[in-house]
Design a protein around this motif. Structure first.
Motif, short mmCIF file in Angstrom:
data_model
loop_
_atom_site.label_atom_id
_atom_site.label_comp_id
_atom_site.label_asym_id
_atom_site.label_seq_id
_atom_site.Cartn_x
_atom_site.Cartn_y
_atom_site.Cartn_z
N THR A 316 0.84 -1.21 0.00
CA THR A 316 0.00 0.00 0.00
C THR A 316 0.87 1.25 0.00
OG1 THR A 316 -1.71 -1.18 1.23
CG2 THR A 316 -1.82 1.22 1.23
N LYS A 319 2.37 1.77 -3.40
CA LYS A 319 1.33 2.24 -4.32
C LYS A 319 1.03 3.71 -4.08
CE LYS A 319 -3.39 1.23 -5.87
NZ LYS A 319 -4.59 0.37 -5.67
N GLN A 320 0.93 4.09 -2.80
CA GLN A 320 0.66 5.49 -2.48
C GLN A 320 1.79 6.39 -2.98
OE1 GLN A 320 0.19 5.14 1.75
NE2 GLN A 320 -2.02 4.89 1.66
N PHE A 322 3.91 5.72 -5.47
CA PHE A 322 3.83 5.78 -6.93
C PHE A 322 2.82 6.85 -7.37
CE2 PHE A 322 5.99 1.63 -7.53
CZ PHE A 322 6.77 1.97 -8.64
N ASN A 323 1.66 6.83 -6.73
CA ASN A 323 0.63 7.82 -7.05
C ASN A 323 1.11 9.23 -6.73
OD1 ASN A 323 -1.09 5.79 -7.86
ND2 ASN A 323 -2.14 5.64 -5.88
N MET A 324 1.83 9.35 -5.59
CA MET A 324 2.33 10.65 -5.18
C MET A 324 3.36 11.16 -6.18
SD MET A 324 3.80 11.60 -1.41
CE MET A 324 2.62 10.49 -0.65
N TRP A 325 4.28 10.28 -6.64
CA TRP A 325 5.29 10.72 -7.60
C TRP A 325 4.65 11.11 -8.92
CZ3 TRP A 325 7.29 11.29 -3.52
CH2 TRP A 325 7.95 10.38 -2.72
N ASP A 326 3.62 10.38 -9.32
CA ASP A 326 2.91 10.76 -10.55
C ASP A 326 2.29 12.15 -10.41
OD1 ASP A 326 3.58 8.43 -11.85
OD2 ASP A 326 1.70 7.40 -11.39
N GLU A 327 1.72 12.40 -9.24
CA GLU A 327 1.13 13.73 -9.00
C GLU A 327 2.18 14.82 -9.06
OE1 GLU A 327 -1.39 14.27 -5.62
OE2 GLU A 327 -2.44 12.38 -5.91
N ASN A 330 3.21 15.36 -12.67
CA ASN A 330 2.14 16.09 -13.37
C ASN A 330 2.12 17.55 -12.96
OD1 ASN A 330 1.31 13.79 -14.74
ND2 ASN A 330 -0.21 13.23 -13.21
N HIS A 392 -2.23 12.58 2.05
CA HIS A 392 -1.32 11.63 1.42
C HIS A 392 -0.15 11.30 2.34
CE1 HIS A 392 -3.77 12.01 -1.93
NE2 HIS A 392 -2.98 12.59 -2.82
#
Length: 849
Positions: A316, A319-320, A322-327, A330, A392
């Motif tokens: 988890t 995954k969090q 990964f999502n944070m780095w994508d944000e 972006n 987050h």
């Protein structure tokens, strides 16, 4: 799934345990750095009822008869916090904060001890009791048991369970001996005769039971494991503490009600509440909590799930992240869309690359804690105003807390617990930062190179370049000029350009090679030239208009002084404002005044007739006024090779005086008799008569030289931290007076003559003039520069340029084009430095009338 089902399920999937923990984090209220009271005990011991009762919330508690005419009463509450139907299932899932508002005492009703609770319940209860204690400053520990657990003839397993959990929980019994109390609940109201058994008698009976338990444990070691025996005995001894009056001070009782109604309205319950408060508030002392004062353990059954749970939590976290780095990526791409300042982007991505690479390196080597990892990530992102939502960060840190806890309560080393896992996915983000830094570093170097003079003077050769893909750049004519930059950064060709980067690459070419110079003229006598980079040679063509009196040059980045301008006599006021000035070679800007005009003819009229004076020469014409020069800049390159001159024009030469004419000779005397008359009157005489010559005319005085023209002013300011002297050569002086006119020459005096008459025969004679050795007086020569009559004063320029107006115009132009600049922050800083410069902003001095 309802609570009962959840609690009674022994093998809850690890994902549900994880959710159980997350739900608790959302529900539990913590008391950072405060004093708290923990109520601990087995499931069904009555902790929740006791907590509500002593905390001041007893107005919600009622005594209710189980069945009519049975005489058995239970306590219920209107908030439904108490489970009056079962002693096997607890309503208390997480530690619940209950505040005594009057006394400002914070009570925590903790989940009950049990060997039969579900894995989720046990892990969550242990975890949150840990968090509650860690957040507090000090604690008191109130252990709660039901009366049947400390009554003779009853099963001791309930008490033994509490003792085992309590002594496993407290590492240092001795440290907390003054902070521990025992409350026995659910005590029946028994009577001897018509008199109820007193509290003292009941407490005494409980103490005797505890003494018997101590004796039994000492005699029968199998009751308690040998490792925990001494701690259990020390723990039980605490409850037998007495004061100086031989009164037990560590045991309190909570009776069952014997009447229906509001609990606090029952007199005996009121008395019980007073004694319980005394026990907790006065007889026990708060002790400051230190790390490792308490041990948090779970059963073997729950330990079985810890490895799987830890693995699930780590997945988890990854995954969090990964999502944070994508944000973050972006956000950075969106930032690139909005911001075009090359230096800012280069600096930003350089810092991100360096800081994130270091964080990643330390994390991969497990040299950084997860808390420090997230903190450093957060701090470094905030530097560039990227704010990760708090939820987050909280989720990652909460999951990390779970991992820390699981690692602490298990006897096994959780292999998945490594800070290197927190860096998973960070390599993709650091690679993006690294490539972005490389791109903007190269682009910034390229931008600087394209603005150098050798390219700018020939920029028309390159202004047709259009890039549709990166390869177009390497095939363009400009590439040969900038090729050395790419040799040092050969990996640039491999960088993947996102849309904002490619757009910015084209903007660099537009701003350096394709921009248009803007020329405006609000009035016929002035020109304003504006552009990104300007050359003085661009301006010179505009000055063919002889009526121009004001010339302003405003560059958003650089002005090249690549030619000399000789504007002598034009009376032009000139201003240059640009962050960067670069002098190419040695150049001059000459704003001198014209010299005074010479007289034509240079000599005044000479005397015309005999002995006439020459005219006085006129004074010289005044020199013309010089122009003025004002400049504002931040960086000056090669300024020592710039000469600016605003000298007043020299005064014109005075006119020379006219020469005096010569006097007449005696034989030409205009007043003498004619010869014929003389013959008639002097027939019989022989006469000699002396005729004088005429006086010579005076020479005219020479005119005084003209006044020199007024000097102009030169003010060049260097703003910002570099504020100081600009080393351009500056010359500004009043014009010299003109040369004086020479006085005219005097006229010569005329020759004296004798008139001689000789008689020979009657009516016959001879008459002739004979020079005499004497001359008439000469005239006086004129004086040089003597005549001042009609001398003109030198004129001065009006409508002078001032810094405030120049700054305002430049600022308006800059701000209207700020979005076109690739050095927005540099330009904005330049504007701010102009605004804050004392000399620029000081008010203009008014002339006295």
């Amino acid at each position: 799934m309802n609570r009962t089902e959840e609690l009674n399920t022994n093998l809850i999937p690890t994902i549900n345990i994880h959710n159980f923990l997350k739900n608790g984090d959302e529900q539990i209220k913590y008391s950072p750095n405060k004093d708290i009271v923990l109520l601990l005990g087995n499931i069904g011991s009555g902790k929740t009822t006791l907590t509500q009762f002593i905390s001041g919330n007893s107005h919600t508690l009622w005594s209710q008869e189980v069945e009519e005419d049975t005489g058995e009463y239970v306590i219920v509450d209107t908030l439904n916090k108490i489970n009056s139907n079962s002693a096997l299932v607890s309503h208390t899932i997480y530690p619940e904060l209950v505040e005594d508002a009057k006394k400002k005492i914070l009570y925590y009703d903790c989940p009950g001890f049990s060997n039969t609770m579900s894995t989720a319940h046990e892990i969550a209860a242990t975890y949150f009791i840990n968090k509650v204690i860690d957040s507090a400053r000090s604690v008191k520990l109130v252990f709660v048991v039901s009366h049947h657990s400390v009554s003779r003839g009853a099963d001791r397993q309930d008490l033994i369970l509490m003792l085992q959990h309590a002594t496993d929980f407290i590492r240092q019994i001795e440290k907390y001996k003054n902070s521990i109390a025992l409350v026995v609940t659910k005590i029946e109201n028994r009577y001897v005769g018509n008199k109820i058994v007193s509290d003292e008698k009941v407490i005494g009976t409980i103490s005797h039971y505890i003494e018997q338990v101590i004796e039994d444990i000492s005699m029968y070691p199998e009751i308690i494991s040998s490792e925990g025996k001494e701690k259990v005995l020390s723990f039980l001894e605490i409850f037998l503490s007495k004061d100086n009056n031989d009164q037990l001070t560590k045991i309190g009782i909570f009776r069952k009600p014997s009447d229906s109604g509001l609990l606090i309205g029952i007199e005996r319950m009121k008395e019980s509440k007073t004694l319980l408060k005394k026990l907790i508030q006065k007889n026990t002392k708060s002790v400051n909590v230190d790390d490792k004062d308490f041990r948090y353990t779970v059963s073997a059954k729950s330990t079985f799930h810890i490895g799987c749970l830890a693995e699930e939590i780590n997945k988890t976290i990854v995954k969090q992240l990964f999502n944070m780095w994508d944000e973050v990526e972006n956000y950075c791409i969106a930032m690139e869309e909005k911001i075009s300042d090359l230096e800012y982007l280069n600096f930003t991505f350089q810092n991100l690359q360096q800081s994130f690479s270091k964080i990643q390196e330390n994390a991969m080597k497990n040299k950084i804690t997860p808390e420090a990892f997230m903190s450093e990530i957060d701090v470094n992102l905030k530097k560039i105003e990227i704010f990760i939502p708090d939820e987050h960060i909280k989720k990652v840190l909460s999951d990390n807390d779970y991992i820390n806890f699981l690692n602490a309560v298990s006897n096994q080393s959780i292999k998945s617990y490594k800070s290197s896992l927190l860096a998973a996915g960070l390599s993709k983000l650091t690679e993006y930062f690294s490539e972005s830094h490389s791109f903007y570093h190269v682009l910034n170097e390229m931008y600087v190179r394209l603005m150098e003079f050798d390219i700018q003077k020939n920029r028309n050769n390159y202004n047709t370049i259009d890039l549709n893909e990166l390869s177009d750049l390497f095939e363009s004519s400009i590439f040969k000029v900038i090729e050395t930059i790419f040799k040092e950064h050969n990996h640039f060709r491999k960088i993947k350009l996102d849309k904002p980067k490619f757009k910015l690459l084209n903007r660099v070419l537009d701003n350096t090679l394709k921009y248009e110079i803007e020329v405006s003229s609000s009035e016929i006598d002035r020109i304003v030239v504006k552009g990104m980079n300007l050359k003085l040679s661009d301006v010179s063509e505009l000055l063919r208009n002889k009526d121009i009196k004001f010339l302003k040059v405003y560059a958003l980045h650089k002005v090249f002084i690549d030619i000399s301008l000789d504007l002598t006599g034009r009376e032009i006021q000139m201003a240059i404002v640009a962050p960067v000035w670069e002098v190419v070679g040695s150049q001059s800007i000459i704003l001198d005044g014209n010299p005074g005009i010479d007289h034509n003819p240079q000599k005044a009229r000479n005397g015309m007739g005999y002995g006439e004076n020459g005219l006085d020469g006129l004074p010289g014409e005044p020199g013309g006024p010089a122009g003025n020069f004002k400049g504002i800049g931040k960086h000056y390159i090669n300024e020592k090779n710039l000469h600016i001159s605003t000298n007043g024009g020299a005064g014109g030469r005075g006119q020379d005086g006219g020469d005096g004419s010569d006097g007449y000779d005696g034989d030409d005397c205009p007043d003498c008799w004619t010869k014929e008359y003389m013959l008639l009157t002097l027939v019989y005489n022989s006469i000699e008569y002396k005729y004088p010559g005429g006086k010579g005319g005076n020479g005219g005085d020479g005119g005084i030289g003209g006044y020199g023209g007024h000097k102009g002013s030169i003010s060049i300011i260097k703003v910002g931290a570099e504020s100081g002297v600009v080393y351009a050569k500056q010359t500004a002086r009043d014009g010299l007076p003109g040369a004086d006119g020479i006085g005219g020459s005097h006229g010569k005096g005329g020759q004296f003559f004798w008139l001689k008459i000789r008689n020979y025969l009657a009516f016959v004679h001879t008459a002739f003039f004979e020079p005499y050795d004497e001359l008439a007086e000469n005239g006086i020569s004129g004086l040089t520069g003597k005549n001042q009559n009609g001398r003109k004063k030198a004129c001065k320029l009006t409508k002078l340029l001032n810094f405030n107006n120049i700054k305002t115009e430049y600022k308006t132009y800059s701000l209207s084009n700020i979005n076109n600049s690739l050095q927005e922050k540099f330009l904005m800083k330049f504007i701010d430095e102009m605004d804050n410069h004392t000399f620029i902003t000081q008010p203009m001095k008014r002339k006295k009338k």
